[in-house]
Design an enzyme around this catalytic site. Sequence first.
Site, PDB file in Angstrom:
ATOM      1  N   TRP A  10      15.091  58.566 -37.406  1.00 37.81           N
ATOM      2  CA  TRP A  10      14.520  59.905 -37.446  1.00 37.81           C
ATOM      3  C   TRP A  10      14.956  60.586 -38.744  1.00 37.81           C
ATOM      4  O   TRP A  10      16.098  60.414 -39.167  1.00 37.81           O
ATOM      5  CB  TRP A  10      14.998  60.704 -36.232  1.00 37.81           C
ATOM      6  CG  TRP A  10      14.241  61.973 -36.023  1.00 37.81           C
ATOM      7  CD1 TRP A  10      14.662  63.221 -36.347  1.00 37.81           C
ATOM      8  CD2 TRP A  10      12.942  62.123 -35.451  1.00 37.81           C
ATOM      9  NE1 TRP A  10      13.714  64.147 -36.011  1.00 37.81           N
ATOM     10  CE2 TRP A  10      12.629  63.497 -35.456  1.00 37.81           C
ATOM     11  CE3 TRP A  10      12.002  61.219 -34.942  1.00 37.81           C
ATOM     12  CZ2 TRP A  10      11.441  64.000 -34.968  1.00 37.81           C
ATOM     13  CZ3 TRP A  10      10.818  61.722 -34.444  1.00 37.81           C
ATOM     14  CH2 TRP A  10      10.553  63.092 -34.460  1.00 37.81           C
ATOM     15  N   SER A  12      19.506  60.441 -34.061  1.00 42.11           N
ATOM     16  CA  SER A  12      20.947  60.687 -34.181  1.00 42.11           C
ATOM     17  C   SER A  12      21.661  60.602 -32.840  1.00 42.11           C
ATOM     18  O   SER A  12      22.809  60.158 -32.766  1.00 42.11           O
ATOM     19  CB  SER A  12      21.191  62.053 -34.830  1.00 42.11           C
ATOM     20  OG  SER A  12      20.814  62.012 -36.186  1.00 42.11           O
ATOM     21  N   HIS A  48      17.895  72.797 -29.072  1.00 46.50           N
ATOM     22  CA  HIS A  48      17.992  71.343 -29.107  1.00 46.50           C
ATOM     23  C   HIS A  48      18.992  70.892 -30.171  1.00 46.50           C
ATOM     24  O   HIS A  48      19.799  69.991 -29.947  1.00 46.50           O
ATOM     25  CB  HIS A  48      16.601  70.761 -29.390  1.00 46.50           C
ATOM     26  CG  HIS A  48      16.550  69.275 -29.438  1.00 46.50           C
ATOM     27  ND1 HIS A  48      16.465  68.582 -30.631  1.00 46.50           N
ATOM     28  CD2 HIS A  48      16.570  68.344 -28.459  1.00 46.50           C
ATOM     29  CE1 HIS A  48      16.436  67.284 -30.373  1.00 46.50           C
ATOM     30  NE2 HIS A  48      16.496  67.115 -29.067  1.00 46.50           N
TER      31      HIS A  48
END
Length: 167
Positions: free
Chosen positions: A31, A65, A97
């Site tokens: 990501w 992550s 988040h």
Amino acid sequence: MASHHKNLSDFSSIEIASAAPYSFGIAVSQWNAEVTGRLLTGAYDALRKHGALEENIHLVQVPGSYELTSGADIMLRDGRLDAVMCLGCVIQGETRHFDFICSAVAHGITQVALKHNKPVIFGVLTTDNLQQALDRAGGIHGNKGEEAAVTAIQMAALGAREATHNE
């Protein structure tokens, strides 16, 4: 800001041990690949610059992550690695988040290090925006991947010295 225009990856004032005797793992998040790819390059190049053998650098890619903790745990299971670097990037969004992921990753990395009694290095950028991340992934503030590699080398050497000292 204290780091404004400062390269945080300047290691000219410390002596860095040789990486040659050690084996390293790198868990890298897929990501934010534009950032994490640069972190990976920084880490790999630093390991090689300090003498790590190519065959002693092991890489796993994880989706994000949050999964770095599991990736590091899996890499450490067979006991052949001296240190693992976790490289990722979490960029602040409009929801909480960000807070949950950053906290979980930091705590998880610590728990994996304690479980395996091996250094697990936090090389995760936690920034407000993409530009801040790029600045810390080979930009004006250095490369957090390089910092993670130097930390891994130093901690592997410390572990080896302490193991020898305690024999």
